[in-house]
Design a protein around this motif. Structure first.
Motif, PDB file in Angstrom:
ATOM      1  N   ALA A   1       6.277   1.850  -8.263  1.00 31.63           N
ATOM      2  CA  ALA A   1       7.348   2.103  -9.631  1.00 31.63           C
ATOM      3  C   ALA A   1       6.169   2.647 -10.705  1.00 31.63           C
ATOM      4  CB  ALA A   1       8.184   1.248 -10.030  1.00 31.63           C
ATOM      5  N   GLU A   2       6.382   3.385 -11.672  1.00 33.15           N
ATOM      6  CA  GLU A   2       5.718   3.736 -12.720  1.00 33.15           C
ATOM      7  C   GLU A   2       5.000   2.465 -13.392  1.00 33.15           C
ATOM      8  OE1 GLU A   2       4.423   7.144 -14.400  1.00 33.15           O
ATOM      9  OE2 GLU A   2       6.454   7.536 -14.000  1.00 33.15           O
ATOM     10  N   ARG A   3       5.673   1.613 -13.817  1.00 32.27           N
ATOM     11  CA  ARG A   3       5.139   0.306 -14.477  1.00 32.27           C
ATOM     12  C   ARG A   3       4.167  -0.225 -14.117  1.00 32.27           C
ATOM     13  NH1 ARG A   3       9.064  -3.962 -12.710  1.00 32.27           N
ATOM     14  NH2 ARG A   3      10.285  -2.883 -11.321  1.00 32.27           N
ATOM     15  N   TYR A   4       3.768   0.063 -12.702  1.00 31.40           N
ATOM     16  CA  TYR A   4       2.809  -0.860 -11.860  1.00 31.40           C
ATOM     17  C   TYR A   4       1.277  -0.004 -11.958  1.00 31.40           C
ATOM     18  CZ  TYR A   4       6.089  -4.178 -10.369  1.00 31.40           C
ATOM     19  OH  TYR A   4       7.182  -4.918 -10.142  1.00 31.40           O
ATOM     20  N   ALA A  59       0.953  -1.040   0.086  1.00 30.37           N
ATOM     21  CA  ALA A  59      -0.080   0.003   0.191  1.00 30.37           C
ATOM     22  C   ALA A  59       0.844   1.304   0.158  1.00 30.37           C
ATOM     23  CB  ALA A  59      -1.165  -0.006   1.144  1.00 30.37           C
ATOM     24  N   ASN A  60       2.151   1.180  -0.627  1.00 32.48           N
ATOM     25  CA  ASN A  60       3.017   2.364  -0.635  1.00 32.48           C
ATOM     26  C   ASN A  60       2.963   3.083  -2.041  1.00 32.48           C
ATOM     27  OD1 ASN A  60       5.083   4.001  -0.905  1.00 32.48           O
ATOM     28  ND2 ASN A  60       6.551   2.718  -0.008  1.00 32.48           N
ATOM     29  N   PHE A  61       1.786   3.927  -2.165  1.00 32.83           N
ATOM     30  CA  PHE A  61       1.259   4.649  -3.401  1.00 32.83           C
ATOM     31  C   PHE A  61       2.394   5.229  -3.781  1.00 32.83           C
ATOM     32  CE2 PHE A  61      -0.133   8.884  -5.042  1.00 32.83           C
ATOM     33  CZ  PHE A  61      -0.600   8.129  -6.297  1.00 32.83           C
ATOM     34  N   SER A  62       3.250   6.181  -3.177  1.00 30.83           N
ATOM     35  CA  SER A  62       4.143   7.140  -3.522  1.00 30.83           C
ATOM     36  C   SER A  62       5.505   6.283  -3.912  1.00 30.83           C
ATOM     37  CB  SER A  62       4.492   8.071  -2.347  1.00 30.83           C
ATOM     38  OG  SER A  62       4.840   7.468  -1.311  1.00 30.83           O
ATOM     39  N   GLY A  63       5.454   5.115  -3.408  1.00 28.83           N
ATOM     40  CA  GLY A  63       6.893   4.409  -3.771  1.00 28.83           C
ATOM     41  C   GLY A  63       6.592   3.466  -4.828  1.00 28.83           C
TER      42      GLY A  63
END
Ligand SMILES: *[C@@H]1O[C@H](CO)[C@@H](O)[C@H](O)[C@H]1NC(C)=O
Ligand SMILES: *[C@@H]1O[C@H](CO)[C@@H](O)[C@H](O)[C@H]1NC(C)=O
Ligand SMILES: *[C@@H]1O[C@H](CO)[C@@H](O)[C@H](O)[C@H]1NC(C)=O
Ligand SMILES: *[C@@H]1O[C@H](CO)[C@@H](O)[C@H](O)[C@H]1NC(C)=O
Ligand SMILES: *[C@@H]1O[C@H](CO)[C@@H](O)[C@H](O)[C@H]1NC(C)=O
Ligand SMILES: *[C@@H]1O[C@H](CO)[C@@H](O)[C@H](O)[C@H]1NC(C)=O
Ligand SMILES: *[C@@H]1O[C@H](CO)[C@@H](O)[C@H](O)[C@H]1NC(C)=O
Ligand SMILES: *[C@@H]1O[C@H](CO)[C@@H](O)[C@H](O)[C@H]1NC(C)=O
Ligand SMILES: *[C@@H]1O[C@H](CO)[C@@H](O)[C@H](O)[C@H]1NC(C)=O
Ligand SMILES: *[C@@H]1O[C@H](CO)[C@@H](O)[C@H](O)[C@H]1NC(C)=O
Ligand SMILES: *[C@@H]1O[C@H](CO)[C@@H](O)[C@H](O)[C@H]1NC(C)=O
Ligand SMILES: *[C@@H]1O[C@H](CO)[C@@H](O)[C@H](O)[C@H]1NC(C)=O
Length: 401
Positions: free
Chosen positions: A129-132, A123-127
């Motif tokens: 990665a772009e590809r997810y 649940a780490n939204f800011s962490g």
């Protein structure tokens, strides 16, 4: 016991006290004032109090947004130029008359919904990665239902419900996102979770995703929004520790966005929520989803899309107002994914004046009073018991042998 009773009285006087806010307002709800078309949605809430009016303008034109305009008269009116409002340059289409009665205004817009694949359930939204990330949903291109049909003048509510119009994956075939708005005419507390406290100076907004098919079974979501404040006062984020209370057990944090304007000569607007959303309709504790706010990021004076915000503030708003963007993400590490119930609801308040604050509830006060009073009672009873036993039992004590 006296100590407990005294504590109870003291706390009751100090925290519940005389309700300093018995203010009420008359609420008027209007759909598309001055227009007979229902092709677009614009809802005007007028909250008229003693010597003041709070205007709320909600609309799904452009991105869903709300304007909060505080005027120091009971007679201010909303003026709309529909031709201009629906044109590519809506600047000046929304105004308040008389213009000099406007003491304060602010706005809030909901621009995008992010969806990402939380592969490791952190649940780490800011962490993440772009590809997810899946392509985000741009709310300014959604198709919105006629909100006139949802207007309820007894519960003072309506909703803006929309779907992704170009929906190749069919995510919105059985679902939609909606913003349910409830106005209040007096002080009180919501019956539904998270049991927000409110005054007549605010309005509740519930962001709801219901039945929308996620694009993965580990999907989590975040909502992007932006807000503005006059140059003299930048919006800042304030985290208020709340008391773990009977109303929202285990939720300790209230987030407020308030202008950082120490020299302001009058009250200002606020945006407030408890750090919790719910993953089911019944809003029980087991379905609570903590939410985290990310930002505030300076938008450098650029508006993402024409909307009622441009219509009210004009094109040059970047030079007179500070705009900031923020995201609120939903979910907890090792928690359930959205897929479980395909449901998410998050509530917040938009208002003017002092944000409502939870105080100790009667239940908590009683528990504390009992907790502090009980040892004293036990001590007194114990002393009496020992004295009694000494007098009766021990004096009659006869050794068996
Ligand atoms: C909204 O609904 C009311 C009552 O249902 C109706 O009288 C009114 O004409 C509607 N307004 C528009 C703009 O469709
Ligand atoms: C309205 O406000 C004024 C000044 O704040 C106060 O004197 C007056 O009593 C109020 N009237 C009512 C009906 O509350
Ligand atoms: C509304 O806006 C249009 C287009 O800008 C303008 O031509 C018209 O005069 C305006 N109407 C009023 C009543 O101001
Ligand atoms: C998920 O966890 C695995 C193993 O701990 C790690 O190799 C991988 O990089 C993680 N993926 C993400 C997106 O964090
Ligand atoms: C989220 O992920 C970022 C980058 O991977 C990391 O720096 C950060 O500490 C993580 N936050 C939490 C709360 O785990
Ligand atoms: C609708 O959803 C698709 C993906 O399913 C996305 O590519 C597109 O951008 C969405 N449209 C809007 C307006 O968000
Ligand atoms: C309006 O709200 C009231 C109170 O919540 C409810 O009883 C009533 O059924 C609602 N009316 C409609 C038409 O939904
Ligand atoms: C929509 O609902 C129907 C019936 O409940 C179901 O058969 C269908 O698979 C659902 N579609 C999506 C995209 O969830
Ligand atoms: C997601 O789907 C995959 C493949 O269908 C399945 O193996 C996995 O268990 C599912 N994960 C969750 C959390 O439901
Ligand atoms: C709450 O909602 C979930 C799913 O929507 C359901 O399974 C559960 O039985 C409900 N619980 C109560 C107490 O109603
Ligand atoms: C605004 O400008 C700052 C510094 O120039 C930059 O870091 C930031 O990303 C910009 N914000 C947006 C929304 O473009
Ligand atoms: C509500 O607004 C009025 C101004 O009309 C202000 O005097 C009052 O303090 C506000 N109440 C709260 C609780 O913020």
């Amino acid at each position: 016991m006296y100590a407990g009773v005294w504590l109870l009285l003291l706390l009751a006087a100090g925290t519940l006290g005389v309700p300093e806010d018995e203010e009420s307002r008359r609420i008027y709800l209007q759909f598309n004032p001055g227009s007979s078309s229902s092709a677009v949605n614009l809802l005007h809430t007028r909250a008229v109090g003693n010597g003041s009016t709070i205007h709320y303008v909600w609309s799904s034109i452009g991105a869903p947004a709300v304007l909060l305009i505080y005027t120091e008269t009971e007679h201010s009116q909303l003026r709309l130029n529909w031709t201009k409002l629906l044109s590519p340059d809506p600047s000046g289409a929304i105004a308040i008359e008389p213009a000099d009665s406007v003491l304060y205004s602010t706005a809030l817009a909901f621009t995008r919904i992010f969806e990402y694949n939380d592969v490791n359930n952190t649940a780490n939204f800011s962490g993440a990665a772009e590809r997810y990330f899946y392509p985000s949903y741009d709310l300014s291109n959604f198709v919105w239902e006629n909100a006139n049909n949802t207007l309820n003048s007894s519960s003072l509510s309506f909703h803006l419900t929309g779907v992704n119009a170009t929906d190749p994956t069919g995510s919105f075939r059985n679902g939609s996102i909606s913003f349910k708005v409830t106005a209040y005419d007096r002080h009180g507390r919501d019956a539904s979770s998270p049991r927000l406290l409110h005054t007549a100076n605010c309005t509740k907004l519930e962001f709801q995703m219901s039945g929308v098919q996620p694009r993965g079974n580990r999907s989590r979501f975040a909502l992007e929004m932006f807000t503005l404040e006059e140059k003299s006062g930048r919006k800042k984020k304030r985290s208020v520790r709340s008391i773990d209370d009977e109303y929202t057990p285990t939720i300790f944090e209230v987030i407020e966005l308030v202008p950082d304007a120490p020299n302001a000569s009058h009250a200002q607007g606020y945006f407030q929520w408890k750090s919790v959303a719910y993953g089911s309709q019944n809003g029980t504790r087991s379905d609570s989803l903590p939410c985290v706010v990310h930002g505030l990021q300076d938008m450098n004076g650029t508006l993402p899309a024409p909307s009622i915000i441009q219509a009210f503030y004009g094109e040059q708003l970047g030079s007179r107002y500070n705009m900031v963007a923020l995201n609120v993400s939903f979910g907890i590490a090792d928690g359930d994914f959205y897929d479980k119930n395909k449901y998410l609801v998050w509530s917040a308040l938009v208002g003017y004046g002092t944000p409502p604050r939870d105080s100790f509830s009667v239940l908590v006060i009683c528990i504390m009073a009992v907790a502090l009073g009980l040892p004293l009672v036990l001590l007194i009873m114990g002393t009496i018991l020992v004295w009694y036993l000494k007098k009766t039992v021990f004096t009659n004590y006869q050794p068996i042998n």
